[in-house]
Design a protein around this motif. Structure first.
Motif, mmCIF file in Angstrom:
data_model
loop_
_atom_site.group_PDB
_atom_site.id
_atom_site.type_symbol
_atom_site.label_atom_id
_atom_site.label_comp_id
_atom_site.label_asym_id
_atom_site.label_seq_id
_atom_site.Cartn_x
_atom_site.Cartn_y
_atom_site.Cartn_z
ATOM 1 N N ARG A 1 40.076 47.205 38.155
ATOM 2 C CA ARG A 1 41.533 47.248 38.295
ATOM 3 C C ARG A 1 42.143 47.880 37.053
ATOM 4 O O ARG A 1 42.049 47.339 35.955
ATOM 5 C CB ARG A 1 42.091 45.847 38.510
ATOM 6 C CG ARG A 1 43.567 45.805 38.881
ATOM 7 C CD ARG A 1 43.945 44.391 39.302
ATOM 8 N NE ARG A 1 45.340 44.261 39.639
ATOM 9 C CZ ARG A 1 45.871 44.558 40.812
ATOM 10 N NH1 ARG A 1 45.099 45.026 41.776
ATOM 11 N NH2 ARG A 1 47.159 44.399 41.044
ATOM 12 N N GLU B 1 36.326 43.063 40.288
ATOM 13 C CA GLU B 1 36.922 44.312 40.766
ATOM 14 C C GLU B 1 37.324 45.200 39.606
ATOM 15 O O GLU B 1 37.662 44.714 38.520
ATOM 16 C CB GLU B 1 38.145 44.026 41.639
ATOM 17 C CG GLU B 1 37.832 43.319 42.943
ATOM 18 C CD GLU B 1 39.049 43.229 43.847
ATOM 19 O OE1 GLU B 1 40.122 43.733 43.454
ATOM 20 O OE2 GLU B 1 38.923 42.657 44.948
ATOM 21 N N GLY C 1 34.700 41.261 46.915
ATOM 22 C CA GLY C 1 34.297 41.396 45.528
ATOM 23 C C GLY C 1 33.048 42.237 45.410
ATOM 24 O O GLY C 1 32.307 42.434 46.363
ATOM 25 N N GLN C 2 32.826 42.709 44.184
ATOM 26 C CA GLN C 2 31.632 43.486 43.909
ATOM 27 C C GLN C 2 30.570 42.575 43.319
ATOM 28 O O GLN C 2 30.866 41.537 42.737
ATOM 29 C CB GLN C 2 31.966 44.610 42.925
ATOM 30 C CG GLN C 2 32.997 45.591 43.492
ATOM 31 C CD GLN C 2 33.373 46.635 42.479
ATOM 32 O OE1 GLN C 2 32.942 46.600 41.338
ATOM 33 N NE2 GLN C 2 34.186 47.579 42.903
#
Length: 313
Positions: free
Chosen positions: A220, A218, A23-24
């Motif tokens: 997406r 994320e 994950g960020q």
């Protein structure tokens, strides 16, 4: 073959109740994930499932492939004072294809009278819920607190279950709950939580353990979505209810099941800002045994499932 098909259908329904990169962001940041539905909101839900089943009856082995697509609508009727969403769920269409050795059957609720006798038997089990209004209440964590069918539709399902088995208020509830519950508190990257989901197998009370891990936010398809990774396993088994405690409408002829193992994983993408699930994918296998007509039968089923939720057009 009819008893075997019925058994497989029960397992399919139960597997239907299974409902899921680093994950960020920093590990110190926390994110609160909650469903934030609004009265008048309409959502289109598409669920697809592809399943392979291997069954052994003594020395005889049978394989079966089942592919299903279900299209549903959620109409949010009201948001209650505690944040729960009261909504009406409508199943608009179900398409299913079942392949067995030397036999294949297709069912499409748009053309229920087409097909061979087995396809029409499948239609008998499915058609009562097409277009029926299913009233449900879901809390902000995505847990279904209540689900009700019209009594007339429920009576039809009970009658149809004698032919194919597996459809009930409980199995329909599991179709929603397979998306899993959100964490109770705001979470940081790497946070874990667990829950237990009942599997509505006839003749037995079995449960699946769902372990979730927040992987972060994320990008997406141009959207910032929270990713949750999921692992499936067997939870502590629950004994079957004594005969005196069984519902009077329960099918006493349903075979008892014993779940030996569940193994699988999945991922979900949740839109924190919009407050709803966007998509979920999972792949898992389940191994079980059943007593079918006094004969011990082993089965292994492997399934992939996908749910996509988007605004209804």
């Amino acid at each position: 073959m009819s008893r075997r098909v019925r058994w497989s259908w029960c397992v399919s329904a139960a597997l239907g109740s299974l409902l899921g990169a680093a994950g960020q962001g920093s590990a110190q940041e926390t994110v609160e994930m909650r469903w934030k539905l609004a009265a008048g909101q309409r959502l289109a839900v598409t669920q697809t499932q592809n399943m392979n089943m291997e069954m052994k009856f003594g020395d005889q082995a049978i394989t079966m492939d089942v592919n299903m697509e279900m299209n549903m609508r959620w109409d949010v009727d009201a948001i209650e004072s505690d944040g729960d969403a009261a909504m009406t769920q409508t199943i608009d269409r179900i398409r299913m294809e079942m392949k067995m050795p030397n036999q294949a059957v297709k069912f499409d609720s748009a053309t229920p009278d087409a097909g061979d006798p087995l396809g029409k038997t499948m239609a008998q089990a499915m058609m009562p819920i097409i277009g029926a209004k299913i009233v449900q209440t879901m809390d902000p964590r995505g847990k279904v607190k209540e689900l009700k069918l019209d009594p007339a539709v429920q009576k039809q399902l009970q009658a149809a279950s004698g032919a194919m088995g597996g459809l009930s208020e409980e199995s329909l509830k599991q179709m929603v709950e397979q998306m899993g519950g959100l964490p109770e508190q705001p979470v940081a990257v790497g946070a874990k939580w667990s829950e237990t989901v009942d599997l509505p197998l006839p003749g037995a009370k079995s449960a699946m353990k769902v372990d979730s891990t927040f992987q972060g936010i994320e990008d997406r398809d141009g959207r910032k979505l929270a990713r949750i990774d999921i692992k499936f396993g067997v939870a502590d088994a629950k004994p079957a209810a004594p005969a005196s405690e069984k519902d009077e409408d329960e099918d006493e002829a349903a075979p008892p099941f014993e779940v030996k193992s569940i193994d699988g994983s999945g991922k979900q993408f949740f839109d924190v800002q919009a407050g709803r699930l966007v998509e979920a994918d999972s792949k898992f296998s389940i191994v079980m045994t059943a007593d079918v007509g006094g004969q011990k039968a082993d089965q292994k089923a492997t399934a992939t499932s996908r749910i996509v939720i988007e605004p209804a057009k």
